[in-house]
Design an enzyme around this catalytic site. Structure first.
Site, PDB file in Angstrom:
ATOM      1  N   LYS A  23       5.307  13.745  -1.691  1.00  0.00           N
ATOM      2  CA  LYS A  23       6.578  13.119  -2.049  1.00  0.00           C
ATOM      3  C   LYS A  23       6.342  11.803  -2.780  1.00  0.00           C
ATOM      4  O   LYS A  23       6.960  11.525  -3.808  1.00  0.00           O
ATOM      5  CB  LYS A  23       7.419  12.852  -0.797  1.00  0.00           C
ATOM      6  CG  LYS A  23       8.759  12.173  -1.099  1.00  0.00           C
ATOM      7  CD  LYS A  23       9.489  11.725   0.143  1.00  0.00           C
ATOM      8  CE  LYS A  23       8.972  10.407   0.642  1.00  0.00           C
ATOM      9  NZ  LYS A  23       9.868   9.758   1.631  1.00  0.00           N
ATOM     10  N   SER A  24       5.442  10.995  -2.247  1.00  0.00           N
ATOM     11  CA  SER A  24       5.189   9.684  -2.842  1.00  0.00           C
ATOM     12  C   SER A  24       4.689   9.798  -4.271  1.00  0.00           C
ATOM     13  O   SER A  24       5.142   9.074  -5.172  1.00  0.00           O
ATOM     14  CB  SER A  24       4.170   8.914  -2.001  1.00  0.00           C
ATOM     15  OG  SER A  24       4.625   8.754  -0.685  1.00  0.00           O
ATOM     16  N   ARG A  28       6.779   8.909  -7.911  1.00  0.00           N
ATOM     17  CA  ARG A  28       6.169   7.959  -8.841  1.00  0.00           C
ATOM     18  C   ARG A  28       5.934   8.628 -10.199  1.00  0.00           C
ATOM     19  O   ARG A  28       6.171   8.025 -11.247  1.00  0.00           O
ATOM     20  CB  ARG A  28       4.853   7.437  -8.261  1.00  0.00           C
ATOM     21  CG  ARG A  28       5.050   6.371  -7.187  1.00  0.00           C
ATOM     22  CD  ARG A  28       3.801   6.193  -6.316  1.00  0.00           C
ATOM     23  NE  ARG A  28       3.953   5.071  -5.388  1.00  0.00           N
ATOM     24  CZ  ARG A  28       4.675   5.116  -4.266  1.00  0.00           C
ATOM     25  NH1 ARG A  28       5.312   6.226  -3.932  1.00  0.00           N
ATOM     26  NH2 ARG A  28       4.758   4.053  -3.478  1.00  0.00           N
ATOM     27  N   GLY A  96      15.133   6.987  -0.291  1.00  0.00           N
ATOM     28  CA  GLY A  96      14.740   5.583  -0.381  1.00  0.00           C
ATOM     29  C   GLY A  96      13.871   5.279  -1.589  1.00  0.00           C
ATOM     30  O   GLY A  96      14.031   4.248  -2.241  1.00  0.00           O
ATOM     31  N   SER A 172       7.023  -1.562   1.539  1.00  0.00           N
ATOM     32  CA  SER A 172       6.141  -1.798   0.399  1.00  0.00           C
ATOM     33  C   SER A 172       6.702  -1.174  -0.875  1.00  0.00           C
ATOM     34  O   SER A 172       6.220  -1.457  -1.976  1.00  0.00           O
ATOM     35  CB  SER A 172       4.743  -1.242   0.679  1.00  0.00           C
ATOM     36  OG  SER A 172       4.761   0.173   0.774  1.00  0.00           O
ATOM     37  N   ASP A 317       4.163   6.415   8.427  1.00  0.00           N
ATOM     38  CA  ASP A 317       4.927   7.669   8.474  1.00  0.00           C
ATOM     39  C   ASP A 317       4.393   8.606   9.554  1.00  0.00           C
ATOM     40  O   ASP A 317       5.094   9.540   9.968  1.00  0.00           O
ATOM     41  CB  ASP A 317       4.882   8.383   7.116  1.00  0.00           C
ATOM     42  CG  ASP A 317       5.892   7.823   6.132  1.00  0.00           C
ATOM     43  OD1 ASP A 317       6.785   7.057   6.563  1.00  0.00           O
ATOM     44  OD2 ASP A 317       5.796   8.136   4.931  1.00  0.00           O
ATOM     45  N   ARG A 395      11.273  13.217   9.612  1.00  0.00           N
ATOM     46  CA  ARG A 395       9.999  13.052  10.313  1.00  0.00           C
ATOM     47  C   ARG A 395      10.166  13.185  11.831  1.00  0.00           C
ATOM     48  O   ARG A 395       9.243  13.622  12.520  1.00  0.00           O
ATOM     49  CB  ARG A 395       9.341  11.733   9.922  1.00  0.00           C
ATOM     50  CG  ARG A 395       9.022  11.683   8.436  1.00  0.00           C
ATOM     51  CD  ARG A 395       7.840  10.846   8.087  1.00  0.00           C
ATOM     52  NE  ARG A 395       7.642  10.813   6.642  1.00  0.00           N
ATOM     53  CZ  ARG A 395       7.033  11.751   5.945  1.00  0.00           C
ATOM     54  NH1 ARG A 395       6.536  12.814   6.553  1.00  0.00           N
ATOM     55  NH2 ARG A 395       6.901  11.639   4.633  1.00  0.00           N
ATOM     56  N   LYS A 420      14.707  17.069   3.170  1.00  0.00           N
ATOM     57  CA  LYS A 420      14.470  15.804   2.467  1.00  0.00           C
ATOM     58  C   LYS A 420      13.089  15.770   1.818  1.00  0.00           C
ATOM     59  O   LYS A 420      12.940  15.266   0.704  1.00  0.00           O
ATOM     60  CB  LYS A 420      14.629  14.631   3.445  1.00  0.00           C
ATOM     61  CG  LYS A 420      14.440  13.256   2.836  1.00  0.00           C
ATOM     62  CD  LYS A 420      14.722  12.190   3.871  1.00  0.00           C
ATOM     63  CE  LYS A 420      14.392  10.803   3.338  1.00  0.00           C
ATOM     64  NZ  LYS A 420      15.261  10.416   2.214  1.00  0.00           N
TER      65      LYS A 420
END
Length: 438
Positions: A23-24, A28, A96, A172, A317, A395, A420
């Protein structure tokens, strides 16, 4: 599906699974491809509620996007520092990452936009990022509460401030958002971190990906970053890593059930901070081997895990994942350094404590963590049905499913909140020889 009724493994599992893309890294890559000059082809993309929200927002902003979910590919025609449309309403839902990244991009563009979000996202932290963007000259009109969604971006008066102060104690993502969108400011700018948090594993992913798309920045000290003048991204083909966060749930299932798990294409050279969670399982007694197909975890031969003290600040996480493993350890587990997770999709510390206590597991809440004791024998026997509340938090649902692979009578409420980030998580569980009927 309103509830998912778990059934424990009947024997020591030998799991071999694939997980979606990170996901991260997906989110990005979507931002970088939009801000790049030319076309990008993203491979191994995660398709989930969050990434679909991000892609829909980019479409609303006028970007040309073609999607092939079967091949897990997305093609985006980037337009550099010029956003195709202005005066657009952008909805970020509960995502988010999209909320923070798109806010920074649109604010630094100098255009006018209206941004809305879900009720959940309205409660999540935004103020430090918005304060930094105000320092850079952006004007906001807050429509409900100050420094929260919804708000209008009312243009920008360019400043020569040279730099901004930023507090990342709550997330962050604020720093990543400014770094990734920094190419929108041709003169560059500096970022000085205030506050106490020094966990920056996700920031390192952002910095690495910026370089891979052709932009340079400098970290001049632990607290100082500089977006260099005249930077720009170039379109490219980009392969997204498997999601280590998702992989950790299957490794944890093997750990608590005395078995093995191999997650394909996950290796120790991953850029994702959650790879550190596997070292935590190793400290609890598991063995790890990096094989050609992926990392393999083997539970202790005697099935006994050891409780540990763990600072989870840089892989937070996985706090809930460790909390789901801890009741099966032979001694107390203490989790520290995760105060900021109170402001995520739910108050995750409070949620963990509430649900472990619901199970009958002794758990002590602390301001920045928690302390979990081994589960009593009557809890392990699963003599009663327990419905785990998930607080609309993906989560929480995925982590407490780990408990249900060992203890009878566990029911996960609202399992579809996993869409999600990992929409077929419970489908995979159904295929792991659990003999579950839902």
């Amino acid at each position: 599906m309103e509830q998912f009724r778990m059934k424990p493994f009947g024997k020591r599992p030998e799991l071999e699974v694939s997980v979606p893309g990170s996901k991260s890294i997906t989110n990005r890559a979507l931002l970088l491809a939009a801000l790049a000059h030319g076309e990008s082809l993203l491979k191994g993309v995660l398709f989930s509620d969050d990434s679909r929200v991000f892609m829909q927002a980019l479409r609303e902003l006028g970007y040309e996007i073609s999607v092939d979910e079967a091949k897990r590919q997305v093609r985006i025609r980037g337009t550099g520092e010029k956003i195709p449309k202005s005066g657009v309403k952008v909805h970020v839902g509960s995502a988010g990452t999209a909320a923070r990244f798109l806010t920074a991009m649109l604010a630094l563009s100098g255009g006018r936009y209206e941004m809305t979000a879900s009720e959940q996202m309205k409660k999540r932290p935004m103020k430090p990022l918005l304060l930094a963007l105000e320092q850079l000259g952006t004007k906001f009109l807050y429509q409900e509460r100050p420094y929260s969604f919804p708000f209008a971006i009312c243009g920008r008066e360019r400043t020569d401030c040279g730099g901004v102060d930023l507090n990342i104690d709550e997330s962050s993502q604020f720093l990543s958002a400014l770094l990734l969108a920094g190419v929108m400011e041709p003169g560059g700018f500096g970022i000085h971190l205030t506050g106490n948090r020094d966990a920056k594993s996700y920031v390192k992913i952002s910095m690495k990906m910026m370089e891979e798309f052709g932009a340079k920045m400098e970290q001049t000290s632990e607290q100082d970053y500089v977006i260099l003048p005249g930077q720009r991204y170039a379109g490219r083909e980009y392969q997204i890593e498997p999601d280590v966060s998702a992989a950790c749930y299957f490794y944890a299932m093997a750990a608590v059930n005395g078995g093995q798990a191999l997650v394909r294409h996950v290796h120790f050279d991953s850029t994702q901070g959650d790879i550190r969670f596997l070292r935590i399982l190793e400290q609890m007694g598991c063995r790890l081997r990096d094989e050609k197909e992926g990392l393999r975890l083997t539970a202790p031969a005697d099935g006994r895990l050891t409780g540990i003290r763990a600072d989870m600040s840089d892989c937070s996480d996985q706090t809930m994942t460790l909390a789901a493993v801890a009741p099966f350890a032979g001694s107390v587990t203490e989790i520290r350094g995760v105060r900021h997770i109170r402001g995520q999709e739910s108050d995750r510390i409070r949620g963990i404590v509430t649900e472990l206590n619901r199970l009958g597991v002794p758990c002590e809440e602390r301001e920045a963590g928690l302390c979990i004791s081994p589960a009593p024998e009557e809890v392990l026997a699963g003599e009663r049905e327990v419905v785990i509340q998930t607080y609309e938090d993906h989560r929480m649902a995925m982590a407490f499913a780990i408990v249900g692979t060992r203890i009878p009578g566990i029911v996960i409420d609202n399992p579809l909140c996993c869409r999600k980030t990992f929409e077929n998580y419970f489908d995979i569980l159904l295929n792991l020889n659990l003999n579950i009927e839902n």
